[in-house]
Design an enzyme around this catalytic site. Structure first.
Site, PDB file in Angstrom:
ATOM      1  N   THR A   9     -39.054  23.871   5.764  1.00  0.00           N
ATOM      2  CA  THR A   9     -38.654  25.072   6.504  1.00  0.00           C
ATOM      3  C   THR A   9     -39.785  26.086   6.688  1.00  0.00           C
ATOM      4  O   THR A   9     -39.767  26.848   7.643  1.00  0.00           O
ATOM      5  CB  THR A   9     -37.489  25.794   5.779  1.00  0.00           C
ATOM      6  OG1 THR A   9     -37.926  26.151   4.460  1.00  0.00           O
ATOM      7  CG2 THR A   9     -36.263  24.889   5.665  1.00  0.00           C
ATOM      8  N   ASP A  76     -45.175  17.443  -3.006  1.00  0.00           N
ATOM      9  CA  ASP A  76     -45.050  18.776  -3.598  1.00  0.00           C
ATOM     10  C   ASP A  76     -44.767  18.694  -5.108  1.00  0.00           C
ATOM     11  O   ASP A  76     -45.339  19.451  -5.899  1.00  0.00           O
ATOM     12  CB  ASP A  76     -43.982  19.606  -2.873  1.00  0.00           C
ATOM     13  CG  ASP A  76     -42.738  18.782  -2.528  1.00  0.00           C
ATOM     14  OD1 ASP A  76     -42.740  17.544  -2.730  1.00  0.00           O
ATOM     15  OD2 ASP A  76     -41.748  19.377  -2.056  1.00  0.00           O
ATOM     16  N   ARG A  77     -43.906  17.737  -5.493  1.00  0.00           N
ATOM     17  CA  ARG A  77     -43.619  17.573  -6.923  1.00  0.00           C
ATOM     18  C   ARG A  77     -44.873  17.131  -7.666  1.00  0.00           C
ATOM     19  O   ARG A  77     -45.183  17.641  -8.751  1.00  0.00           O
ATOM     20  CB  ARG A  77     -42.534  16.514  -7.138  1.00  0.00           C
ATOM     21  CG  ARG A  77     -41.132  17.026  -7.024  1.00  0.00           C
ATOM     22  CD  ARG A  77     -40.133  15.886  -6.991  1.00  0.00           C
ATOM     23  NE  ARG A  77     -39.813  15.340  -8.299  1.00  0.00           N
ATOM     24  CZ  ARG A  77     -39.071  14.247  -8.492  1.00  0.00           C
ATOM     25  NH1 ARG A  77     -38.601  13.576  -7.449  1.00  0.00           N
ATOM     26  NH2 ARG A  77     -38.794  13.826  -9.698  1.00  0.00           N
ATOM     27  N   THR A 146     -10.291  29.217 -11.686  1.00  0.00           N
ATOM     28  CA  THR A 146     -10.890  28.221 -10.795  1.00  0.00           C
ATOM     29  C   THR A 146     -12.315  28.586 -10.369  1.00  0.00           C
ATOM     30  O   THR A 146     -13.209  27.737 -10.363  1.00  0.00           O
ATOM     31  CB  THR A 146     -10.009  28.034  -9.541  1.00  0.00           C
ATOM     32  OG1 THR A 146      -8.678  27.755  -9.970  1.00  0.00           O
ATOM     33  CG2 THR A 146     -10.511  26.893  -8.678  1.00  0.00           C
TER      34      THR A 146
END
Lengths: 206, 206
Positions: A9, A76-77, A146
């Site tokens: 992005t 990137d990792r 919930t």
């Protein structure tokens, strides 16, 4: 020296400690006057071409040299891992990657969906579960309604698994939700420049 | 006595130890000849009306008496909890609910998305993550490729959190993925009649 990480992005830039980003859909914005070359890594080929049309670019992808048995590790990792000798790297974006480094060797890692993806998923299961996540929950207390039950279902499993994976190792958080997740750990660090540190290490070794 | 649990997709019947199911979209199939009344619980009003048009029905919903502070607990979860005095109940279907009972009191619980929902979610994050889940992974070993990394990201966090929640308590698994999840625990039980046991307990108390 300008560093640029190109994601799905955004262009992420760093120059002399300043960090900024620019959407990939259009011409990247250079907020500084400099004829320095741009050192880049990219998971986005069209955005890389757009950058090349504006500046001389040195692609660091070919110089990543991470010691690992993991097949298909994202660029990137891999670069973020290179910044850390020993520790766990949690990069929390649209996906959350958790990687373990030990003595400069990458031991493996796992991928959890990004926190905001869960909200959609619960809504798709049942209208009863279509609730906003409550990011203020504590993972020590069992939920009593919930909204908390789904929030706990997103956050507690991730926290417990990071903890279990780290086994006392240092944990470094990056990415948009890194700061939030770090709050669940006493000794956690947040470092949004991790990937740039990895790039600097690669450049030094060139 | 016929027992019937009506869910979002199926009628689930039990009669003298036999269990069968029938889709909610059409007339439920009674596989036995019996004029016994049907004791039912339902999360699906139109399906309940359809059942009532065929048989006399006693709705057990009004007789559920679970000691809990949890607001908005689903009828099916509450009834399954009533079957267990002490233990953790994991019902693994399109959502995975985890509830804790102690001395007949419900202490709370959380909701994790159903395992198969994750595959869709990963695919929506990135085409790179569009992989089939590998249900053969072990949670003791860090993944070494993308397919294992997402499978581990789905399964290990749930397993660790169930473990942490149980704190040595007995764990009972139900639902379509209950048998699979039970394999990760040494002392786990699988019981696909849990909800019927809860219904029988309510009927006995009537």
């Amino acid at each position: 020296m300008i560093l640029c990480e190109i994601g799905n992005t955004h262009y992420h830039f760093m120059h002399r400690g300043s960090i900024w980003r620019s959407p990939v859909g259009k011409k990247p914005e250079f907020k500084i006057e400099s004829d320095d070359p741009v050192y880049a890594i990219s998971v986005n080929d069209p955005a890389m071409r757009r950058l090349r049309s504006l500046k001389p670019v040195i692609n660091l992808a070919e110089h990543i040299d991470l010691d690992t048995n993991y097949r298909g590790l994202g660029i990137d990792r891999a670069v973020a891992c290179m910044a850390i000798e020993d520790g766990v790297i949690v990069d929390a974006g649209s996906a959350i990657t958790v990687d373990v480094m030990q003595n400069g060797v990458h031991l493996g890692g796992f991928i959890y969906p990004g926190l905001m993806k869960f909200q959609q998923m619960y809504g798709a299961i049942s209208p009863v579960l279509q609730k906003a996540l409550n990011f203020a929950i504590e993972v020590e207390h069992l939920p009593q309604n919930t909204g908390d039950a789904i929030s706990y279902g997103v956050i507690a499993p991730l926290i417990h698994t990071i903890e279990k994976t780290a086994r006392g190792k240092r944990i470094v958080f990056a990415g948009g939700d890194g700061g939030y997740l770090a709050r669940f750990f006493e000794d956690a660090m947040v470092d949004q420049t991790l990937i740039f540190k990895g790039m600097e290490k690669i450049i030094k070794e060139l």
